[in-house]
Design a protein around this motif. Structure first.
Motif, short mmCIF file in Angstrom:
data_model
loop_
_atom_site.label_atom_id
_atom_site.label_comp_id
_atom_site.label_asym_id
_atom_site.label_seq_id
_atom_site.Cartn_x
_atom_site.Cartn_y
_atom_site.Cartn_z
N LEU A 12 0.83 -1.19 0.00
CA LEU A 12 0.00 0.00 0.00
C LEU A 12 0.88 1.25 0.00
N PRO A 13 0.41 2.33 -0.62
CA PRO A 13 1.16 3.59 -0.54
C PRO A 13 1.09 4.15 0.88
N VAL A 14 2.19 4.76 1.32
CA VAL A 14 2.24 5.33 2.65
C VAL A 14 1.68 6.75 2.62
N THR A 15 0.76 7.03 3.54
CA THR A 15 0.19 8.37 3.70
C THR A 15 0.49 8.86 5.10
N ASP A 16 1.09 10.04 5.20
CA ASP A 16 1.43 10.63 6.50
C ASP A 16 0.21 11.32 7.07
N PRO A 28 -8.03 9.55 2.37
CA PRO A 28 -8.17 8.34 1.55
C PRO A 28 -8.90 7.27 2.34
N PRO A 29 -9.47 6.27 1.68
CA PRO A 29 -10.12 5.19 2.41
C PRO A 29 -9.15 4.56 3.42
N ALA A 30 -9.65 4.25 4.60
CA ALA A 30 -8.78 3.79 5.68
C ALA A 30 -7.99 2.55 5.33
N ASP A 31 -8.56 1.70 4.48
CA ASP A 31 -7.91 0.43 4.14
C ASP A 31 -7.14 0.49 2.83
N LEU A 50 -1.21 12.93 18.52
CA LEU A 50 -1.38 12.56 17.12
C LEU A 50 -2.09 11.23 17.01
N TRP A 51 -1.71 10.27 17.84
CA TRP A 51 -2.29 8.93 17.81
C TRP A 51 -3.79 8.98 18.13
N ARG A 52 -4.14 9.68 19.16
CA ARG A 52 -5.55 9.73 19.56
C ARG A 52 -6.39 10.47 18.52
N GLU A 53 -5.83 11.51 17.93
CA GLU A 53 -6.54 12.21 16.85
C GLU A 53 -6.71 11.29 15.65
N PHE A 54 -5.70 10.52 15.36
CA PHE A 54 -5.74 9.55 14.25
C PHE A 54 -6.90 8.56 14.44
N LEU A 55 -7.00 7.98 15.62
CA LEU A 55 -8.03 6.98 15.87
C LEU A 55 -9.42 7.58 15.86
N GLU A 56 -9.54 8.88 16.18
CA GLU A 56 -10.84 9.53 16.16
C GLU A 56 -11.23 10.02 14.77
N THR A 57 -10.24 10.17 13.89
CA THR A 57 -10.49 10.75 12.56
C THR A 57 -10.66 9.68 11.49
N VAL A 58 -9.79 8.70 11.50
CA VAL A 58 -9.80 7.62 10.50
C VAL A 58 -10.63 6.47 11.06
N PRO A 59 -11.49 5.84 10.23
CA PRO A 59 -12.25 4.67 10.69
C PRO A 59 -11.30 3.56 11.16
#
Length: 326
Positions: A12-16, A28-31, A50-59
């Motif tokens: 998969l392509p890496v997205t920051d 982009p789609p989470a998967d 950053l981690w907690r924001e990530f889990l709340e933002t991305v499915p």
């Protein structure tokens, strides 16, 4: 040295994530991507924020792959342990996670040996469906900063890779003692003794004897200052018969190790023999090609190196270097 961040991982392509907006509709789609999480010198948020924001933002229930970059913010380098704790405690929210890379860091950001590591075993145990696990770094310099790993039984792991400038013998022994019935790809960057790479051929013996990992098809014993000894051991190792690719690259392989490979068991069943970053002479390199390439084996002999003699060294000894140490 490692000079580039990952552009792809787990196919998969890496997205920051830090470079994405907080509007979920713009993501982009989470998967469909491998998500990179990094809080290094340019990121104002702590890694935990950053981690907690990530889990709340991305499915989170659809995330397939995660890449962990720098975790120390704009301060001093610090242990990866809090990051591992976050990964472990978040396992229930990430049921689709199949691939995890810890330590996607370049030499410009932090030298490999400076990465302050910890015990990664709890992370592997927290994700029973994990299929790919990669760790970069060894944390040489203090017991509390060093990489640790204990023998595990894991039913789904297919790829295991430790990238290090000095992999402790304890890690090698723990891998050899693990029960990984589906493991297909194993790569160990053994490194140099100066940075904690004290594994010996005896430590590798249970692995080389075969039988431990019945599905193993790729074996990498790389980046080693004892690459000739590794080659000699591999030349007679029962495990080689089950492989389709063998990687002895990045180390100090010389004509001695190449001769051992040529005199050992047949390697003509391999699809790939990777010897890049080597110290072979042209004649031995050509003998390797002539012996294997007509039989359909791809032989990678790129990045030929030259031994050095130091003007101030009265012993006039030749010095050879692995591809990645500090």
């Amino acid at each position: 040295m490692i000079s580039d961040l990952l552009e792809s991982f787990a196919g998969l392509p890496v997205t920051d994530f830090a470079e994405c907006g907080t509007d979920a509709t713009d993501l982009p789609p989470a998967d469909a991507v491998a998500w990179r999480l990094a809080s290094d010198f340019d990121e104002e948020r702590t890694f935990e924020q950053l981690w907690r924001e990530f889990l709340e933002t991305v499915p989170a229930d659809r995330i397939r792959a995660i890449v962990i970059g720098g975790w120390w913010g704009d301060g001093e380098y610090e242990s990866v342990r809090p990051v591992l704790d976050l990964l472990t405690e978040s396992a229930g929210r990430l049921p689709a996670l199949r691939s995890l890379f810890i330590g996607d860091v370049t030499a410009e950001q932090c030298e490999l040996s400076w990465l302050q590591m910890a015990d990664v075993t709890p992370v592997v145990e927290a994700y029973p469906l994990l299929e790919e696990f990669v760790v970069r770094g060894c944390g040489y310099g203090g017991e509390e900063e060093e990489l640790a790993f204990s023998p595990v039984r894991h039913e789904r792991l297919r790829t295991l890779r430790f990238e290090s400038g000095g992999l402790p013998a304890s890690i090698v022994r723990a891998v050899c003692d693990s029960e990984l019935p589906r493991l297909e790809h194993l790569a160990l960057w053994l490194g140099v003794d100066q940075y904690g790479g004290d594994a010996t051929i005896a430590d590798l013996a249970p692995l080389l004897a075969g039988g431990r990992f019945p599905e193993l098809r790729h074996l990498g014993l790389q980046n080693s200052e004892i690459q000739d000894e590794v080659a000699a051991a591999v030349a007679a190792a029962p495990i080689v018969a089950q492989l389709t690719s063998l990687d002895l690259s990045m180390g100090t392989l010389t004509d001695t190790g190449a001769e051992a490979l040529l005199a050992g068991q047949p390697l003509t069943h391999l699809m790939l023999l990777d010897l890049r970053h080597h110290y072979l002479g042209e004649k031995l390199a050509q003998r390797m090609r002539d012996a294997l390439e007509p039989r359909g084996v791809e032989v990678n002999l790129s990045e030929q190196q030259q031994a050095e003699r130091w003007d101030w060294d009265e012993s006039n000894e030749e010095h050879r270097y692995v591809a990645v140490s500090e």
